[in-house]
Motif scaffolding. Structure first.
Motif, PDB file in Angstrom:
ATOM      1  N   CYS A  36      -8.102 -17.428 -39.622  1.00  0.00           N
ATOM      2  CA  CYS A  36      -8.625 -17.688 -39.223  1.00  0.00           C
ATOM      3  C   CYS A  36      -9.227 -17.945 -37.510  1.00  0.00           C
ATOM      4  CB  CYS A  36      -7.209 -18.879 -38.284  1.00  0.00           C
ATOM      5  SG  CYS A  36      -8.719 -20.216 -37.999  1.00  0.00           S
ATOM      6  N   VAL A  63     -15.489 -26.877 -38.999  1.00  0.00           N
ATOM      7  CA  VAL A  63     -14.627 -26.201 -39.680  1.00  0.00           C
ATOM      8  C   VAL A  63     -13.171 -26.266 -39.158  1.00  0.00           C
ATOM      9  CG1 VAL A  63     -14.418 -24.289 -40.918  1.00  0.00           C
ATOM     10  CG2 VAL A  63     -16.631 -24.839 -41.168  1.00  0.00           C
ATOM     11  N   TYR A  64     -12.966 -25.859 -38.535  1.00  0.00           N
ATOM     12  CA  TYR A  64     -11.847 -26.020 -36.971  1.00  0.00           C
ATOM     13  C   TYR A  64     -11.412 -26.972 -37.266  1.00  0.00           C
ATOM     14  CZ  TYR A  64     -14.502 -21.505 -35.367  1.00  0.00           C
ATOM     15  OH  TYR A  64     -14.877 -20.064 -35.491  1.00  0.00           O
ATOM     16  N   GLN A  66     -11.677 -29.525 -38.921  1.00  0.00           N
ATOM     17  CA  GLN A  66     -11.042 -29.627 -40.500  1.00  0.00           C
ATOM     18  C   GLN A  66      -9.339 -29.086 -40.679  1.00  0.00           C
ATOM     19  OE1 GLN A  66     -11.672 -32.870 -42.670  1.00  0.00           O
ATOM     20  NE2 GLN A  66     -13.466 -32.898 -41.031  1.00  0.00           N
ATOM     21  N   VAL A  67     -10.119 -27.851 -40.416  1.00  0.00           N
ATOM     22  CA  VAL A  67      -8.774 -27.284 -41.129  1.00  0.00           C
ATOM     23  C   VAL A  67      -7.243 -27.538 -40.116  1.00  0.00           C
ATOM     24  CG1 VAL A  67      -7.829 -24.532 -40.294  1.00  0.00           C
ATOM     25  CG2 VAL A  67      -9.797 -24.770 -41.403  1.00  0.00           C
ATOM     26  N   THR A  70      -6.793 -30.592 -41.994  1.00  0.00           N
ATOM     27  CA  THR A  70      -5.857 -30.680 -42.928  1.00  0.00           C
ATOM     28  C   THR A  70      -4.552 -29.751 -43.449  1.00  0.00           C
ATOM     29  OG1 THR A  70      -7.844 -29.963 -44.012  1.00  0.00           O
ATOM     30  CG2 THR A  70      -6.482 -29.356 -46.011  1.00  0.00           C
ATOM     31  N   GLU A  94     -13.694 -28.545 -48.193  1.00  0.00           N
ATOM     32  CA  GLU A  94     -12.659 -28.189 -48.853  1.00  0.00           C
ATOM     33  C   GLU A  94     -10.753 -27.389 -49.302  1.00  0.00           C
ATOM     34  OE1 GLU A  94     -14.617 -31.858 -48.528  1.00  0.00           O
ATOM     35  OE2 GLU A  94     -15.375 -30.181 -49.390  1.00  0.00           O
ATOM     36  N   TYR A  97     -11.116 -25.236 -45.598  1.00  0.00           N
ATOM     37  CA  TYR A  97      -9.921 -26.200 -45.530  1.00  0.00           C
ATOM     38  C   TYR A  97      -8.048 -26.219 -44.988  1.00  0.00           C
ATOM     39  CZ  TYR A  97     -14.819 -28.557 -44.205  1.00  0.00           C
ATOM     40  OH  TYR A  97     -15.427 -28.504 -43.702  1.00  0.00           O
TER      41      TYR A  97
END
Length: 579
Positions: A36, A63-64, A66-67, A70, A94, A97
């Motif tokens: 990351c 993206v960040y 959702q990561v 998650t 996903e 993620y």
């Protein structure tokens, strides 16, 4: 070619470095970063689109975001540091993620794409109590995970979760429909992706684990096409080691290239490292299209007109075989072209190159080389040598490749056939079996850990690697049966009537520890074995002569590779008439 003194030991001379511009490799190091962190360092801006998925643009900011969601949700359902998270997803957003979220909480993703029995066994060994799968998982298979692996539930993701339904073409809808059974998984032991994320919103504990770039992060299984399938373990460090050495591949200084990913599953190391992480880390627009039938990759190629399309021999063979690409279609949007995954003989190379040339794409069609154990790619096609005859390019700049006497640490000199071995930062942590690991990763007298690939080949004085075959196979009476050189003899002879051909090597039932070759051919209309057998015999040495020539309607594939293992079983079982 630059002037230099060769010692005769490729691992010392490293002659391939002459092909890398000094400014490219000077100061090149494996980053001491998490995946990351590395992606954020390379990120062109949070408002920039990182991925495109069926009509939906996903920015780096999303993206960040959702990561993080998650990671919190993974903690909420019980995953933590050191755990293995079974994931049976295609290459959807996903998946990315989950990979980055697993890194955040100190866990690893476990991916497998084999039979349900093998998948269940992998989950059972992991000790995980939850799995991630698409909502087309059948209830029967879900129950197999529950009873056979002891899981308590599953997070089910719709392929449409991140998609714009209006942008999905009919042939993708048809493929999606084919994945669903009349009884998909259901019940109180299943939750949707949104319900999963919702659980994370209420989690109040610690999310991030202590930073460790060397802990296991990704576990995938070898395809099993050349032997029993084995679990390969990689860390952030080993994966980024490959990404860092490749992130200029398919680059352009004039525009931002597009990178199309079709069909291939992230249960493969090469897919995750070289086909997902690498384009994301090198400012390419990653276009994800996992839900296209393998026979329809030509339609996606024409729909997206990508600049880069990572593919395998199976894909380009199907594109040419389908005949749906118009004669006047312009393929010049491709700025690189080549296939990995398995050996590509000269007749296949010529056919692929002609197809590109006929469609106004005049880049050189190349072949790559690598393996899951090495973290994916081991070479790049940066060589002045003609493509063909097993030429797979030169080693990556931070990677050493040399040839050794099989099963030993005796390094051989140039143009001498032996076992291809690799030493570099992308080498796996190991298999999940220490005994199996010790058989392939060996400490040599030079004090370094070398990965023994089992592949047979040689290196020329300029550092170009030539692969010939998998493993040693001696014929009774003498002679090493190397499949690719044998195939290339036939390819270069351009025997009338042969459209495609390949060899399968199997045990000699009459002589212990010896082998015999079978030749499989795809013939042009109107031709029979009688029409080609004399020309075939004239091309081959006595020890290369096939036990039988067997006609197939087309080249068969298994797990994306030529199905030699299946054909070998057919031979052993007497399925083919060998009289």
């Amino acid at each position: 070619m630059m002037n230099r003194t060769l010692t005769g030991k490729p691992s010392v001379d490293r002659p391939w470095m002459q092909y890398y511009p000094t400014e490219m490799v000077e100061g090149l190091r494996v980053p001491e970063s998490t995946v990351c962190e590395y992606l954020k360092e390379q990120c062109p801006g949070e408002s920039v689109v990182a991925m495109h998925y069926y009509g939906t643009d996903i920015t780096w900011h999303e993206v960040y975001e959702q990561v993080d969601k998650t990671a919190r949700a993974l903690r909420a359902i019980g995953f933590g540091e050191g755990d293995e998270i079974p994931v049976f997803l295609r290459a959807v957003p996903e998946f990315m993620y989950l990979l980055l979220a697993a890194e955040q909480i100190g866990a690893s993703l476990l991916c497998r794409d084999n039979t349900i029995e093998e998948n269940v066994a992998a989950v059972k060994k992991s000790g995980a109590k939850m799995i991630f799968a698409h909502d087309f998982l059948s209830h029967k298979n879900f129950n197999a995970y529950r009873t056979g692996a002891g899981i308590r539930g599953a997070v089910l993701l719709s392929p449409l979760h991140s998609a714009n339904r209006m942008k999905i073409p009919d042939y993708c809808w048809n493929y999606l429909d084919s994945l669903y059974t009349s009884h998909p998984a259901y019940g109180p032991c299943t939750i949707s992706w949104d319900e999963f994320l919702k659980l994370g919103e209420d989690f109040e504990g610690v999310v991030a684990a202590p930073r460790d770039i060397n802990r296991p992060l990704f576990r995938a299984y070898t395809s099993g096409s050349t032997g029993p399938s084995k679990q390969v373990i990689h860390s952030a460090y080993t994966m980024l080691a490959i990404v860092q050495q490749m992130n200029f591949y398919g680059a352009s200084s004039q525009f931002r290239p597009t990178w199309l990913m079709t069909h291939l599953t992230p249960a493969l190391v090469a897919v995750v490292v070289s086909m997902l992480l690498m384009p994301l880390a090198s400012n390419k627009l990653l276009i994800l299209s996992p839900f296209v039938d393998v026979n329809d990759v030509d339609l996606e190629l024409m729909r997206y007109c990508p600049n880069c399309w990572p593919h395998i021999p199976m894909f380009i063979e199907l594109v040419m075989r389908n005949g749906r690409v118009p004669d006047d279609y312009d393929l010049s949007h491709l700025i690189s072209a080549g296939a990995g995954c398995e050996a590509y003989n000269n007749i296949q190379l010529k056919r692929a190159q002609k197809f590109l040339d006929d469609h106004n794409c005049h880049v050189r069609y190349t072949t790559g080389y690598g393996c899951s154990e090495a973290g994916s790619n081991m070479t790049l096609p940066m060589t002045a040598q003609p493509i063909g005859n097993g030429n797979v390019g030169v080693p990556l700049p931070l990677t050493d490749i040399s040839v050794f006497k099989p099963g030993t640490d005796k390094e051989l000199t140039y143009n001498t056939v032996g076992e291809i071995c690799q030493c570099g930062p992308g080498t796996m942590l190991g298999y999940d079996d220490p005994v199996a690991t010790a058989k392939v990763i060996k400490l040599h007298s030079d004090g370094r850990r070398w990965l023994h690939t089992g592949d047979i080949g040689y290196m020329t004085e300029d550092g170009t690697i030539y692969t010939l075959t998998r493993g040693c196979a001696t014929r009774y009476g003498g002679g090493e049966l190397a499949t690719l050189p044998m195939e290339n003899r036939l390819a270069d002879a351009e025997i009338e009537g042969i459209d495609d051909e390949f060899f399968v090597i199997t045990e000699d039932p009459e002589h212990h520890h010896c082998f015999v070759p079978y030749l499989f051919v795809v013939l042009n209309d109107g031709y029979t074995v009688d029409d080609i057998k004399d020309a075939v015999a004239a091309c081959l040495e006595d020890y290369m002569q096939p036990v039988d020539i067997i006609v197939l309607p087309e080249r068969p594939f298994f797990h994306y590779k030529t199905n030699r293992i299946g054909l070998r079983e057919d031979i052993r079982n007497g399925t083919f008439d060998k009289n």
